[in-house]
Write a protein that holds these residues in place. Structure first.
Motif, short mmCIF file in Angstrom:
data_model
loop_
_atom_site.label_atom_id
_atom_site.label_comp_id
_atom_site.label_asym_id
_atom_site.label_seq_id
_atom_site.Cartn_x
_atom_site.Cartn_y
_atom_site.Cartn_z
N GLY A 1 0.81 -1.22 0.00
CA GLY A 1 0.00 0.00 0.00
C GLY A 1 0.84 1.26 0.00
N VAL A 2 1.87 1.29 0.86
CA VAL A 2 2.72 2.48 0.95
C VAL A 2 3.44 2.74 -0.37
N SER A 3 3.92 1.67 -1.02
CA SER A 3 4.69 1.84 -2.25
C SER A 3 3.83 2.14 -3.46
N PHE A 4 2.64 1.53 -3.53
CA PHE A 4 1.81 1.73 -4.71
C PHE A 4 0.81 2.87 -4.55
N GLY A 5 0.42 3.17 -3.31
CA GLY A 5 -0.57 4.22 -3.09
C GLY A 5 -0.17 5.57 -3.64
N GLY A 6 1.13 5.85 -3.62
CA GLY A 6 1.60 7.15 -4.08
C GLY A 6 2.12 7.16 -5.50
#
Length: 405
Positions: free
Chosen positions: A306-311
């Motif tokens: 989530g952290v890597s793809f969310g942004g």
């Protein structure tokens, strides 16, 4: 002479644009959470209802680029209002339609308007914001997409289960009306592109940096969607008892953290941030593969995912906007096309892989494609993924405004 004071960041306007992104994602994915309800209510099969998502994506792929190309000279706010109005009407038809064919047509039309809106949102956010804060502006505007993924579809499924599936669609149309009113009140207008500054469509696609950004979008989105679409088979084979809704909730919440991190660092370190995101995404796929028997490992990997793809959305929109320069609207119109082609391809790829392998092939595919995306960002570090968060023309203007005479 002192530098000219820059205008303030239009936070409320950017949040309004983010709400549009939430509606677009929720509207596209909502049928997936309502398959049994819609199928039962319309007297058809779940596989037919699955075409509701495909029809929406098809409308986006076919209509977006020519529509944006034809409307480059239009003022931004009226065009956005027309797009939102068309989206509301098409979605309302889906909500009340008793016929599957009519519903599929309305979904295609909704996808068409969605593509037009997606194609203009990134550059619109930049145009109404201070040049030095364009990265933060994109990050705020882009929060709507992960919110749509994390909460839009589950909320629609909850409303549909508690009442009737049609109320889920009606609710989105009502939210669209509210957002349309907010656009009139809080979102400033911006001019279209003068005729003298418009490049032909093929030349925009050939601009230095644009092709590789689009390839990265397709590869990275394919890596993400292949597991996201088939997360249930993966979790079944792990034997951990983790449910898809828990996994995707953890992913969704973590993705908001990813957007926040991108908002904090995109203006200062766009290239390093993109490389780090791709590397972390690849690591998440690897952990999902090698740690598939461990509940903590899977949930930690969901956070990393989530952290890597969310942004990624603001990062890739920033790169595409920078590469497109004065023709950023056209460059960004290719983004939803690449995005939806990857979603379509992920459904096919995942289905083919699960025919011959067990579901552990999915995180392996995610890791391999993530590594390919990382390699492409490194390869394009000079042409597309630069250390500037401003389009070339705005970078020059910003430098001129901040030069002492």
């Amino acid at each position: 002479m002192p530098a000219t004071t820059e205008r303030r960041l239009p936070v409320v306007a950017l949040i309004t644009l983010a709400l549009i992104g939430f509606i677009l994602i929720a509207m596209e994915t909502m049928p997936a959470g309502l398959l049994p309800d819609i199928a039962s209510g319309m007297g058809t099969s779940e596989s037919t209802v699955g075409l509701f998502v495909s029809a929406y994506a098809l409308g986006t792929v076919i209509v977006t680029v020519p529509a944006i190309s034809l409307t480059r000279g239009f003022r931004r706010r009226p065009l956005l209002l027309v797009g939102v109005a068309g989206l509301i009407l098409a979605n309302a038809v889906t909500a009340v339609s008793p016929d599957v064919t009519v519903s599929l047509i309305s979904r295609f039309v909704a996808g068409s308007f969605s593509g037009v809106i997606w194609g203009m949102l990134a550059n619109y956010a930049i145009r109404i914001s201070p040049p030095a804060r364009s990265g933060l502006a994109l990050s705020i505007m882009s929060t709507g997409a992960p919110l749509g993924f994390a909460f839009g579809t589950p909320l629609g499924a909850f409303i549909g289960g508690a009442t009737d599936w049609r109320w889920s669609f009606i609710g989105l149309s009502l939210l669209g009306l509210v957002v349309g009113a907010l656009i009139l009140v809080v979102v400033p207008d911006a001019p279209g592109l003068p005729a003298s500054g418009r490049l032909p469509l093929r030349r925009v696609l050939g601009l230095r940096g644009v092709p590789i950004v689009l390839v990265v979008i397709v590869v990275w989105m394919l890596a993400h969607s292949t597991l996201y679409t088939y997360v249930a088979p993966y979790l079944r084979v792990t034997g951990t008892g983790i449910t898809p809704d828990l996994m995707l909730l953890v992913y969704g919440i973590a993705s908001l953290g990813g957007v926040a991190l991108v908002g904090a660092f995109l203006d200062r370190h766009p290239r390093a941030l993109l490389h780090l995101s791709a590397a972390t995404f690849t690591a998440a796929g690897t952990v999902l593969l090698v740690g598939h028997g461990s509940v903590p490992a899977i949930l930690i990997a969901a956070v990393l995912w989530g952290v890597s793809f969310g942004g990624t959305a603001p990062q890739l929109q920033n790169a595409l906007t920078h590469a497109g320069g004065d023709n950023a609207d056209i460059a960004n119109s290719f983004l939803p096309v690449a995005f939806n082609l990857a979603i379509f391809g992920a459904g096919i790829l995942g289905g083919l892989l699960l025919t011959d392998f067990d579901a552990l092939i999915l995180p392996a595919t995610m890791a391999v494609l993530g590594l390919a995306a990382l390699g492409l960002t490194l390869h394009g570090r000079r042409s597309a993924f630069t250390d500037s968060s401003l389009p070339p023309s705005r970078e020059k203007n910003h430098h001129a405004r901040n030069t002492h005479v």
